[in-house]
Design an enzyme around this catalytic site. Structure first.
Site, PDB file in Angstrom:
ATOM      1  N   GLU A  38     -24.973 121.114  50.146  1.00  0.00           N
ATOM      2  CA  GLU A  38     -24.904 119.887  49.345  1.00  0.00           C
ATOM      3  C   GLU A  38     -24.345 120.231  47.963  1.00  0.00           C
ATOM      4  OE1 GLU A  38     -28.845 118.158  49.351  1.00  0.00           O
ATOM      5  OE2 GLU A  38     -28.619 117.482  51.412  1.00  0.00           O
ATOM      6  N   HIS A  41     -26.012 118.634  44.821  1.00  0.00           N
ATOM      7  CA  HIS A  41     -27.452 118.754  44.615  1.00  0.00           C
ATOM      8  C   HIS A  41     -27.771 119.932  43.695  1.00  0.00           C
ATOM      9  CE1 HIS A  41     -31.570 118.079  46.655  1.00  0.00           C
ATOM     10  NE2 HIS A  41     -31.754 118.625  45.471  1.00  0.00           N
TER      11      HIS A  41
END
Length: 68
Positions: A38, A41
């Site tokens: 991700e 993130h």
């Protein structure tokens, strides 16, 4: 995962640790985190921890395990 091609992502990879942030789920650590990559993130862990994690190429799970 489109964010990884953005100039902001490159800047974060180089500078986020200076502000206490790490990439929470790095691409090369999926087997350890059990979470897909991700690039958007980021997690605040504090400057000292972020520096140590970034310079050692660890993910958060590896870092916390090394502190036990």
């Amino acid at each position: 995962t489109e964010f990884k091609d953005d100039p902001a992502y490159a800047w974060l990879c180089e500078n986020a640790w200076k502000f206490g942030f790490i990439l929470r789920y790095p691409e090369a650590k999926t087997d350890i985190t059990s979470i897909s990559y991700e690039p958007w993130h980021w997690r605040f862990v504090g400057r000292d921890a972020a520096y140590e994690i970034s310079t050692s190429s660890m993910c958060l799970e590896e870092y916390t395990a090394s502190k036990k």
